[in-house]
Design an enzyme around this catalytic site. Structure first.
Site, PDB file in Angstrom:
ATOM      1  N   CYS A 167     -27.481 -11.238  21.949  1.00  0.00           N
ATOM      2  CA  CYS A 167     -27.993  -9.875  22.061  1.00  0.00           C
ATOM      3  C   CYS A 167     -28.620  -9.677  23.440  1.00  0.00           C
ATOM      4  O   CYS A 167     -29.261 -10.578  23.981  1.00  0.00           O
ATOM      5  CB  CYS A 167     -29.021  -9.510  21.007  1.00  0.00           C
ATOM      6  SG  CYS A 167     -28.418  -9.647  19.340  1.00  0.00           S
ATOM      7  N   ARG A 171     -23.798 -11.187  26.465  1.00  0.00           N
ATOM      8  CA  ARG A 171     -24.704 -11.762  25.470  1.00  0.00           C
ATOM      9  C   ARG A 171     -24.306 -11.395  24.043  1.00  0.00           C
ATOM     10  O   ARG A 171     -24.868 -11.929  23.082  1.00  0.00           O
ATOM     11  CB  ARG A 171     -26.142 -11.278  25.720  1.00  0.00           C
ATOM     12  CG  ARG A 171     -26.661 -11.626  27.091  1.00  0.00           C
ATOM     13  CD  ARG A 171     -28.051 -11.095  27.258  1.00  0.00           C
ATOM     14  NE  ARG A 171     -28.994 -11.798  26.436  1.00  0.00           N
ATOM     15  CZ  ARG A 171     -29.602 -12.931  26.776  1.00  0.00           C
ATOM     16  NH1 ARG A 171     -29.353 -13.467  27.941  1.00  0.00           N
ATOM     17  NH2 ARG A 171     -30.442 -13.509  25.964  1.00  0.00           N
ATOM     18  N   TRP A 230     -25.062  -9.315  19.162  1.00  0.00           N
ATOM     19  CA  TRP A 230     -24.261 -10.432  18.659  1.00  0.00           C
ATOM     20  C   TRP A 230     -24.806 -10.676  17.247  1.00  0.00           C
ATOM     21  O   TRP A 230     -25.911 -11.186  17.086  1.00  0.00           O
ATOM     22  CB  TRP A 230     -24.445 -11.651  19.550  1.00  0.00           C
ATOM     23  CG  TRP A 230     -23.543 -12.793  19.190  1.00  0.00           C
ATOM     24  CD1 TRP A 230     -22.258 -12.976  19.595  1.00  0.00           C
ATOM     25  CD2 TRP A 230     -23.857 -13.921  18.365  1.00  0.00           C
ATOM     26  NE1 TRP A 230     -21.759 -14.145  19.073  1.00  0.00           N
ATOM     27  CE2 TRP A 230     -22.713 -14.744  18.305  1.00  0.00           C
ATOM     28  CE3 TRP A 230     -24.995 -14.311  17.655  1.00  0.00           C
ATOM     29  CZ2 TRP A 230     -22.668 -15.928  17.585  1.00  0.00           C
ATOM     30  CZ3 TRP A 230     -24.942 -15.492  16.932  1.00  0.00           C
ATOM     31  CH2 TRP A 230     -23.792 -16.287  16.901  1.00  0.00           C
ATOM     32  N   ASN A 242     -33.889  -9.134  20.184  1.00  0.00           N
ATOM     33  CA  ASN A 242     -32.997 -10.274  20.401  1.00  0.00           C
ATOM     34  C   ASN A 242     -33.673 -11.492  19.784  1.00  0.00           C
ATOM     35  O   ASN A 242     -34.797 -11.822  20.179  1.00  0.00           O
ATOM     36  CB  ASN A 242     -32.769 -10.492  21.900  1.00  0.00           C
ATOM     37  CG  ASN A 242     -32.087 -11.817  22.192  1.00  0.00           C
ATOM     38  OD1 ASN A 242     -31.306 -12.314  21.369  1.00  0.00           O
ATOM     39  ND2 ASN A 242     -32.365 -12.406  23.334  1.00  0.00           N
ATOM     40  N   GLY A 243     -33.013 -12.145  18.837  1.00  0.00           N
ATOM     41  CA  GLY A 243     -33.600 -13.323  18.199  1.00  0.00           C
ATOM     42  C   GLY A 243     -33.353 -13.281  16.703  1.00  0.00           C
ATOM     43  O   GLY A 243     -32.491 -12.530  16.226  1.00  0.00           O
ATOM     44  N   GLU A 281     -13.584 -31.271  27.518  1.00  0.00           N
ATOM     45  CA  GLU A 281     -13.887 -29.993  28.156  1.00  0.00           C
ATOM     46  C   GLU A 281     -12.611 -29.131  28.260  1.00  0.00           C
ATOM     47  O   GLU A 281     -12.646 -27.925  28.033  1.00  0.00           O
ATOM     48  CB  GLU A 281     -14.520 -30.238  29.540  1.00  0.00           C
ATOM     49  CG  GLU A 281     -14.686 -29.018  30.416  1.00  0.00           C
ATOM     50  CD  GLU A 281     -15.542 -27.898  29.839  1.00  0.00           C
ATOM     51  OE1 GLU A 281     -16.142 -28.071  28.762  1.00  0.00           O
ATOM     52  OE2 GLU A 281     -15.573 -26.817  30.450  1.00  0.00           O
ATOM     53  N   LYS A 294     -12.208 -25.448  26.602  1.00  0.00           N
ATOM     54  CA  LYS A 294     -11.880 -24.279  27.424  1.00  0.00           C
ATOM     55  C   LYS A 294     -10.707 -23.539  26.805  1.00  0.00           C
ATOM     56  O   LYS A 294     -10.733 -22.330  26.665  1.00  0.00           O
ATOM     57  CB  LYS A 294     -11.537 -24.763  28.835  1.00  0.00           C
ATOM     58  CG  LYS A 294     -11.993 -23.979  29.984  1.00  0.00           C
ATOM     59  CD  LYS A 294     -13.434 -23.979  30.359  1.00  0.00           C
ATOM     60  CE  LYS A 294     -14.428 -23.807  29.274  1.00  0.00           C
ATOM     61  NZ  LYS A 294     -15.768 -24.190  29.581  1.00  0.00           N
ATOM     62  N   GLU A 337     -11.603 -21.863  23.274  1.00  0.00           N
ATOM     63  CA  GLU A 337     -12.564 -20.760  23.224  1.00  0.00           C
ATOM     64  C   GLU A 337     -12.015 -19.464  23.803  1.00  0.00           C
ATOM     65  O   GLU A 337     -12.425 -18.384  23.385  1.00  0.00           O
ATOM     66  CB  GLU A 337     -13.912 -21.128  23.859  1.00  0.00           C
ATOM     67  CG  GLU A 337     -13.955 -21.191  25.347  1.00  0.00           C
ATOM     68  CD  GLU A 337     -15.351 -21.485  25.898  1.00  0.00           C
ATOM     69  OE1 GLU A 337     -16.337 -20.950  25.382  1.00  0.00           O
ATOM     70  OE2 GLU A 337     -15.436 -22.259  26.866  1.00  0.00           O
ATOM     71  N   HIS A 361      -5.012 -44.401  15.625  1.00  0.00           N
ATOM     72  CA  HIS A 361      -5.842 -44.632  14.427  1.00  0.00           C
ATOM     73  C   HIS A 361      -5.837 -43.418  13.502  1.00  0.00           C
ATOM     74  O   HIS A 361      -6.745 -43.251  12.702  1.00  0.00           O
ATOM     75  CB  HIS A 361      -7.267 -45.010  14.842  1.00  0.00           C
ATOM     76  CG  HIS A 361      -7.310 -46.289  15.618  1.00  0.00           C
ATOM     77  ND1 HIS A 361      -7.123 -47.523  15.024  1.00  0.00           N
ATOM     78  CD2 HIS A 361      -7.448 -46.537  16.936  1.00  0.00           C
ATOM     79  CE1 HIS A 361      -7.178 -48.469  15.946  1.00  0.00           C
ATOM     80  NE2 HIS A 361      -7.376 -47.897  17.123  1.00  0.00           N
ATOM     81  N   LYS A 380     -22.631 -15.602  25.804  1.00  0.00           N
ATOM     82  CA  LYS A 380     -22.896 -16.453  26.957  1.00  0.00           C
ATOM     83  C   LYS A 380     -24.151 -17.287  26.754  1.00  0.00           C
ATOM     84  O   LYS A 380     -24.215 -18.441  27.154  1.00  0.00           O
ATOM     85  CB  LYS A 380     -23.043 -15.569  28.203  1.00  0.00           C
ATOM     86  CG  LYS A 380     -23.245 -16.346  29.491  1.00  0.00           C
ATOM     87  CD  LYS A 380     -21.974 -17.030  29.910  1.00  0.00           C
ATOM     88  CE  LYS A 380     -22.138 -17.893  31.139  1.00  0.00           C
ATOM     89  NZ  LYS A 380     -21.061 -18.888  31.236  1.00  0.00           N
TER      90      LYS A 380
HETATM   91  O1  M6R Z   1     -26.256 -22.177  28.808  1.00  0.00           O
HETATM   92  P1  M6R Z   1     -25.902 -23.557  28.283  1.00  0.00           P
HETATM   93  O2  M6R Z   1     -25.270 -24.402  29.321  1.00  0.00           O
HETATM   94  O3  M6R Z   1     -27.051 -24.231  27.619  1.00  0.00           O
HETATM   95  O4  M6R Z   1     -24.816 -23.258  27.164  1.00  0.00           O
HETATM   96  C1  M6R Z   1     -24.271 -24.280  26.393  1.00  0.00           C
HETATM   97  C2  M6R Z   1     -23.021 -23.828  25.676  1.00  0.00           C
HETATM   98  O5  M6R Z   1     -23.303 -22.747  24.837  1.00  0.00           O
HETATM   99  C3  M6R Z   1     -21.908 -23.400  26.654  1.00  0.00           C
HETATM  100  O6  M6R Z   1     -21.621 -24.415  27.566  1.00  0.00           O
HETATM  101  C4  M6R Z   1     -20.636 -23.034  25.869  1.00  0.00           C
HETATM  102  O7  M6R Z   1     -20.093 -24.162  25.260  1.00  0.00           O
HETATM  103  C5  M6R Z   1     -19.616 -22.346  26.777  1.00  0.00           C
HETATM  104  N1  M6R Z   1     -19.060 -21.199  26.120  1.00  0.00           N
HETATM  105  C6  M6R Z   1     -18.479 -23.204  27.148  1.00  0.00           C
HETATM  106  O8  M6R Z   1     -17.572 -22.573  27.992  1.00  0.00           O
END
Ligand code: M6R
Length: 602
Positions: free
Chosen positions: A2, A27, A74, A100-101, A479, A483, A486, A502, A597
């Site tokens: 949010c 957000r 969100w 927000n929260g 990673e 990527k 997501e 395995h 984000k």
């Molecule tokens: O702001 P942060 O680095 O603490 O965020 C951690 C994760 O939420 C963030 O890296 C998330 O996995 C991304 N969407 C990955 O691209």
């Protein structure tokens, strides 16, 4: 999660709120709304979906007024809908809030208010706040806020307007981020700097349980006892230029291409006489007392953190554990004052990571944070903070934040190794020199963009893709898979290559795409075996490698570097691959579904 914004001044609030919300959509973007005091009455407009839906609903309506609040959501409690969108209004219609929260005790508060005759219209936790403010109404509205805040359990950043005070914007926070921006004749609140940077670069960071009272010409801050307090005014040194798309189709691809500059900005000013120059205070004695290092983070930051393990264990000879913040905080880790806890976060606001930091501090560990967002909560609460100078990262998928986090991990380890004195200085100098080559090597890889786009054109209809690697390559595989999934919504999994037989090899069949990372010369023969096992079962392999022996079906070559640094290079083709795959699938790349984000709820 949010985004909130608020304005009081002499301009029309509506334009400022909409512009600010457009910078906060990263957000959350499942609904948006604004509330403005117009002709002494609160007028609220909200709509489901992205901000454009709210803008369309507003149409030509000119809601005049110089005081207003805005929110992009969100969803946590209650479906994404127009009804559940913020602002929420109290029963008598006189008080509106944006939140927000998460209010953890909202059900009991709701019951209590219902027993006193309050009727609730939404499924949200936030609506109780508006009604509590009304319930505790007092001739001094600060007392209503104080009493309300004392009843809330959980996290909140709140913007509040009240028809009885049509010239005042109120704000208060606990755990969720909130900044206050100021000029001589207008004031702002926001979840993050980009929302207000077009109007001011002078900001205050609100701390937990502090209340801000904003009128056109002044701001007053109070603690929860309602004693007035003084706060430090910070100046922002970057501008929105850096956060604009500059002709790129998406922020993600712009940020991928910014990595040469971001890594150079992060490392170059921190190297002097071939040694890292990091502003970290730790004595040789303190370092010798450290018997365990914990590296804690979430998501992509966690995958960056995994790279610290081999490097720190080898160069510092200290056992290093890398943990997901959400696990670490609930597993009663054995930390004490001889532990060094390194916290990694792009946003500096991730709820689990922040909780892990607080736990480490409670147990008297030394804490160092690696953070991108200047002034964020983690950056302020850690004993010491090293900033990644990646600049604002807008796309939800982290790219330049990840590579700059790696750069800091490398620099920090070399600095500590120099202090510890177990590794020859010459060896450390060579590492630093190799590190300085990285920005140009990143550029070299980026020139393969068209080749990677062509590969994505071939593979974008795949349903399942596997990523494999060994040691550091395994971390990069994790990673790469994250990527891809997501932003493209393709099912992707990463495995340590040795683990494949395995169980997972059962899933490999004719035509399955397996992305294989082969950057470690010593492990190359092992990887060749794995690739052969896969191709024998009909799979296609895309190999990311710095070795010219062509094993596998498709290849992307990356320049050679020190094996410790391979991730910072081999991740670049994986970022481009994920981007082009998602682009071919017409995905909402910068704002993938269900994501945000900054994950400020656990
Ligand atoms: O702001 P942060 O680095 O603490 O965020 C951690 C994760 O939420 C963030 O890296 C998330 O996995 C991304 N969407 C990955 O691209």
């Amino acid at each position: 999660m949010c985004g909130i914004i608020g304005y009081i001044g002499s301009k029309q609030a509506l334009n400022i709120l909409i512009s600010g919300l457009s910078k906060l959509e990263y957000r959350g973007y499942d609904s948006a709304g604004i509330g403005i005091i117009t002709n002494h009455k609160i007028k609220i407009i909200k709509n489901k979906g992205e901000l454009t839906n709210l803008i369309n609903k507003l149409g030509d309506q000119k809601i005049t007024g110089n005081l207003g609040i805005g929110h992009t959501r969100w969803a946590t409690h209650g479906a994404p809908s127009s009804l559940n969108a913020h602002p929420h209004i109290s029963q008598n219609g006189k008080i509106a809030i944006i939140h927000n929260g998460i209010i953890e005790n909202y059900l009991s508060l709701k019951k209590e208010l219902e027993s006193k005759g309050y009727k609730f219209k939404t499924e949200t936790d936030s609506e109780v706040i508006a009604n509590l403010l009304e319930y505790y109404q007092h001739s001094n509205f600060l007392i209503s806020i104080q009493k309300t805040v004392k009843r809330l359990k959980g996290s909140f950043a709140l913007g509040i307007i009240n028809e009885n005070y049509p010239d005042t914007l109120y704000a208060v926070r606990n755990e969720s981020p909130l900044i206050v921006g100021t000029t001589s004749n207008e004031q702002f609140i926001a979840s993050d700097i980009p929302a207000i940077i077009n109007w001011t670069k002078e900001i205050y960071y609100l701390d937990n349980l502090e209340i801000a009272v904003l009128t056109k010409n002044q701001i007053k801050f109070y603690n929860i006892k309602l004693q007035e307090i003084q706060k430090y005014l910070s100046k922002i040194t970057w501008d929105n230029e850096e956060a604009a798309k500059h002709g790129y189709k998406h922020f993600m691809i712009k940020e991928i291409f910014e990595q040469r500059k971001a890594i150079a900005n992060t490392i170059n000013p921190r190297i002097k006489n071939n040694m890292p120059l990091l502003d970290i205070n730790i004595t040789k004695q303190e370092l010798n007392n450290v018997n365990k290092i914990y590296v804690i983070a979430c998501g992509t930051s966690y995958y960056a953190g995994l790279n610290a393990k081999p490097l720190m264990e080898q160069l510092l000879n200290i056992t290093t554990e890398v943990d997901l913040a959400s696990e670490f905080r609930y597993r009663q880790p054995l930390i004490d004052n001889n532990s060094l806890v390194i916290i990694i976060s792009q946003s500096g606001e991730t709820a689990d990571t922040l909780a892990a930091l607080r736990l480490a501090k409670e147990k008297n560990a030394k804490t160092i944070a690696i953070v991108n967002v200047v002034g964020s909560t983690i950056a302020r609460e850690a004993d010491q903070t090293i900033y990644t100078w990646a600049g604002p990262e807008i796309a939800v998928a982290s790219t330049k934040a990840y590579t700059t986090q790696l750069a800091i991990i490398y620099l920090l380890t070399i600095k500590l190794a120099n202090l510890k004195g177990k590794v020859k200085k010459k060896e450390l100098i060579n590492l630093v020199k190799t590190l300085q080559l990285i920005p140009d090597q990143v550029n070299e890889i980026l020139t393969q963009n068209e080749k990677i786009r062509a590969l994505a054109n071939e593979f974008y209809k795949e349903q399942d893709i596997y990523f494999i690697g060994r040691n550091i390559d395994y971390y990069t595989a994790l990673e790469g898979a994250l990527k891809l999934k997501e932003i493209s919504y393709i099912h992707a999994e990463a495995y340590a290559a040795g683990e494949l037989k395995h169980g997972t090899i059962a899933l490999i069949e004719e035509g399955t795409l397996v992305v294989s990372l082969c950057t470690n010369k010593e492990l190359y023969p092992k990887m060749i075996n794995n690739i052969k096992e896969i191709t024998a079962r009909g799979a296609k392999t895309l190999v990311i490698t710095n070795n010219k022996d062509e094993v596998g079906d498709y290849h992307i070559f990356i320049p050679p570097t020190n094996p410790y640094f391979n991730s910072i290079l081999s991740v670049i083709p994986l970022q481009l691959f994920a981007y082009h795959m998602a682009n071919n699938r017409n995905c909402n790349i910068d704002k993938p579904k269900n994501l945000a984000k900054s994950v400020t709820v656990e």
